[in-house]
Structure formats: structure tokens, C-alpha cells
Motif scaffolding. Sequence first.
Motif, PDB file in Angstrom:
ATOM      1  N   UNK A 137       0.847  -1.199   0.000  1.00  0.00           N
ATOM      2  CA  UNK A 137       0.000   0.000   0.000  1.00  0.00           C
ATOM      3  C   UNK A 137       0.878   1.244   0.000  1.00  0.00           C
ATOM      4  N   UNK A 138       1.930   1.246   0.813  1.00  0.00           N
ATOM      5  CA  UNK A 138       2.842   2.391   0.865  1.00  0.00           C
ATOM      6  C   UNK A 138       3.482   2.635  -0.499  1.00  0.00           C
ATOM      7  N   UNK A 139       3.962   1.556  -1.129  1.00  0.00           N
ATOM      8  CA  UNK A 139       4.597   1.699  -2.440  1.00  0.00           C
ATOM      9  C   UNK A 139       3.609   2.226  -3.483  1.00  0.00           C
ATOM     10  N   UNK A 140       2.367   1.770  -3.413  1.00  0.00           N
ATOM     11  CA  UNK A 140       1.350   2.260  -4.356  1.00  0.00           C
ATOM     12  C   UNK A 140       1.129   3.755  -4.170  1.00  0.00           C
ATOM     13  N   UNK A 141       1.095   4.223  -2.931  1.00  0.00           N
ATOM     14  CA  UNK A 141       0.906   5.650  -2.669  1.00  0.00           C
ATOM     15  C   UNK A 141       2.129   6.471  -3.077  1.00  0.00           C
ATOM     16  N   UNK A 142       3.315   5.901  -2.879  1.00  0.00           N
ATOM     17  CA  UNK A 142       4.532   6.631  -3.286  1.00  0.00           C
ATOM     18  C   UNK A 142       4.553   6.809  -4.803  1.00  0.00           C
ATOM     19  N   UNK A 143       4.072   5.830  -5.553  1.00  0.00           N
ATOM     20  CA  UNK A 143       4.065   5.896  -7.023  1.00  0.00           C
ATOM     21  C   UNK A 143       2.856   6.654  -7.585  1.00  0.00           C
ATOM     22  N   UNK A 144       1.846   6.867  -6.799  1.00  0.00           N
ATOM     23  CA  UNK A 144       0.620   7.495  -7.273  1.00  0.00           C
ATOM     24  C   UNK A 144       0.824   8.915  -7.823  1.00  0.00           C
ATOM     25  N   UNK A 145       1.597   9.809  -7.192  1.00  0.00           N
ATOM     26  CA  UNK A 145       1.751  11.158  -7.751  1.00  0.00           C
ATOM     27  C   UNK A 145       2.335  11.146  -9.168  1.00  0.00           C
ATOM     28  N   UNK A 146       3.303  10.262  -9.436  1.00  0.00           N
ATOM     29  CA  UNK A 146       3.909  10.206 -10.770  1.00  0.00           C
ATOM     30  C   UNK A 146       2.880   9.767 -11.812  1.00  0.00           C
ATOM     31  N   UNK A 170       2.671  16.107  -0.265  1.00  0.00           N
ATOM     32  CA  UNK A 170       1.549  15.799   0.615  1.00  0.00           C
ATOM     33  C   UNK A 170       1.434  14.294   0.900  1.00  0.00           C
ATOM     34  N   UNK A 171       1.679  13.474  -0.099  1.00  0.00           N
ATOM     35  CA  UNK A 171       1.618  12.015   0.107  1.00  0.00           C
ATOM     36  C   UNK A 171       2.709  11.588   1.077  1.00  0.00           C
ATOM     37  N   UNK A 172       3.932  12.070   0.911  1.00  0.00           N
ATOM     38  CA  UNK A 172       5.034  11.707   1.826  1.00  0.00           C
ATOM     39  C   UNK A 172       4.762  12.202   3.254  1.00  0.00           C
ATOM     40  N   UNK A 173       4.198  13.397   3.384  1.00  0.00           N
ATOM     41  CA  UNK A 173       3.864  13.911   4.716  1.00  0.00           C
ATOM     42  C   UNK A 173       2.833  12.983   5.387  1.00  0.00           C
ATOM     43  N   UNK A 174       1.853  12.552   4.623  1.00  0.00           N
ATOM     44  CA  UNK A 174       0.843  11.654   5.167  1.00  0.00           C
ATOM     45  C   UNK A 174       1.440  10.287   5.523  1.00  0.00           C
ATOM     46  N   UNK A 175       2.309   9.759   4.666  1.00  0.00           N
ATOM     47  CA  UNK A 175       2.950   8.469   4.951  1.00  0.00           C
ATOM     48  C   UNK A 175       3.868   8.569   6.166  1.00  0.00           C
ATOM     49  N   UNK A 176       4.524   9.719   6.349  1.00  0.00           N
ATOM     50  CA  UNK A 176       5.357   9.919   7.544  1.00  0.00           C
ATOM     51  C   UNK A 176       4.505   9.893   8.815  1.00  0.00           C
ATOM     52  N   UNK A 177       3.311  10.509   8.745  1.00  0.00           N
ATOM     53  CA  UNK A 177       2.396  10.475   9.890  1.00  0.00           C
ATOM     54  C   UNK A 177       1.973   9.045  10.203  1.00  0.00           C
ATOM     55  N   UNK A 178       1.681   8.286   9.157  1.00  0.00           N
ATOM     56  CA  UNK A 178       1.276   6.894   9.357  1.00  0.00           C
ATOM     57  C   UNK A 178       2.413   6.044   9.908  1.00  0.00           C
ATOM     58  N   UNK A 179       3.652   6.363   9.545  1.00  0.00           N
ATOM     59  CA  UNK A 179       4.803   5.590  10.025  1.00  0.00           C
ATOM     60  C   UNK A 179       4.996   5.755  11.525  1.00  0.00           C
ATOM     61  N   UNK A 180       4.539   6.884  12.088  1.00  0.00           N
ATOM     62  CA  UNK A 180       4.683   7.122  13.522  1.00  0.00           C
ATOM     63  C   UNK A 180       3.691   6.302  14.342  1.00  0.00           C
ATOM     64  N   UNK A 181       2.602   5.882  13.743  1.00  0.00           N
ATOM     65  CA  UNK A 181       1.609   5.080  14.451  1.00  0.00           C
ATOM     66  C   UNK A 181       2.160   3.670  14.595  1.00  0.00           C
ATOM     67  N   UNK A 182       2.247   3.204  15.844  1.00  0.00           N
ATOM     68  CA  UNK A 182       2.750   1.856  16.113  1.00  0.00           C
ATOM     69  C   UNK A 182       1.625   1.036  16.744  1.00  0.00           C
ATOM     70  N   UNK A 183       1.050   0.107  15.990  1.00  0.00           N
ATOM     71  CA  UNK A 183      -0.009  -0.718  16.585  1.00  0.00           C
ATOM     72  C   UNK A 183       0.560  -1.641  17.680  1.00  0.00           C
ATOM     73  N   UNK A 184      -0.237  -1.914  18.667  1.00  0.00           N
ATOM     74  CA  UNK A 184       0.173  -2.767  19.775  1.00  0.00           C
ATOM     75  C   UNK A 184      -0.263  -4.203  19.477  1.00  0.00           C
ATOM     76  N   UNK A 185       0.694  -5.061  19.110  1.00  0.00           N
ATOM     77  CA  UNK A 185       0.393  -6.458  18.744  1.00  0.00           C
ATOM     78  C   UNK A 185       0.652  -7.375  19.923  1.00  0.00           C
ATOM     79  N   UNK A 186      -0.106  -7.256  20.968  1.00  0.00           N
ATOM     80  CA  UNK A 186       0.092  -8.166  22.127  1.00  0.00           C
ATOM     81  C   UNK A 186      -0.731  -9.374  21.987  1.00  0.00           C
TER      82      UNK A 186
END
Length: 186
Positions: A137-146, A170-186
Motif C-alpha cells: 500500500x505504501x509503495x502504491x501511494x509513493x508511485x501514485x503522484x507520478x 503531501x503524500x510523503x507527509x501523510x505516509x510519515x504520519x502513518x509511520x509514527x503510528x505503532x499498533x500494539x500487537x500483544x
Amino acid sequence: MQGMSERQYAAHVGLSRGAIQKAKTAERLVLFADGSINAAASDVRRAETTDPSKTRKPTEPKMKPVPEAAVAAVGDTLREQGLAVPAVGGGTTYLQAKTANEVLKAQERRIRLQKLKGELIERARALSLVFRLAREVRDAWVNWPARSSALMAAELGVEPAAMQKALEKHVRAHLDELAEVRPDFR
């Protein structure tokens, strides 16, 4: 007067019949003329002639203390099933513990069956699949602007290079925000 038999007196004092026979031979028991045992008089004589240091103390049942975590787990299992839960510090009854044990066994069997049917997968495999999907999904979004910037620029009448730069920013800024979210897989 009829007294007690050896077997009856043994049950009366909580000893074996052999111990009563030994006491009878050692004349620590009072007998009636017919050979039966005078229980009251024999109790007194045995108390007088028995060395307290050589008597066995009744053994108390050796019960191991139950860890609080185990008691809490029983309570949690009963609560999940909508059953009565003991009050805090009130103690768990044998029936409650047995019920919780049976519930846990049933849950374990259900999980094992779901694994065999392929309805459940190992946690490591699930994490791997989620990670791979997120990367795609990340790779698809990175390629989407081109891919999209030329079409959007034509529709809006803007320079394609400027449109691509703005979308990428804008896409990279959004992906950076998503990268900061760490789901808790307990």
C-alpha cells in the motif's frame, strides 16, 4: 456388662486393630470378665500409660497455596462466560475452579479445531502478511503522484512538474504520519 470388641474400640480411639491388640497384651486396656473392652476405663488407663512423645500427631492435609494469578484467571474465565465470580478475597470454590477449568479446555479445543480448519493462523505469519500488505500500500501511494499528476495537471491547467511535486510532498507527509503510528500487537 457388655463392652466393646477390639475392632469397635480401635474405631473409637482412631487406631488400628493391631495397635489395640498390642495395648491389650501390654495390659494398657481394662477388660470385662467376658474379654470385651471397658472403653471409659481403658481410655483413662491409655492416657496414663502412653508416652505423649511417642504418639502420632494427626497429619494435616498438605495443601499448597494457590497463587493469586490463578485465582484471578479463574475469576476472569467465569466472568467471560457470564457465570458467578467469587468476591475479592472470598475464595474460589472447588466447583467454580472446576467449571473454569472445563471452560478453558473447551476454548482450547475450539481454537485447535479452528487451526485445523484453517480459520486461525499463527501470529508471526499474520504479522508478516500485514507487514507485506502495508508495504505494498505504501509503495502504491509513493508511485501514485507520478501516475496521476499529468492527468490532474491537464484538468486543472497547471504545469505537470509542479503538480507532481505538490502531490509527492503531501503524500510523503501523510505516509510519515502513518509511520509514527505503532499498533500494539500483544
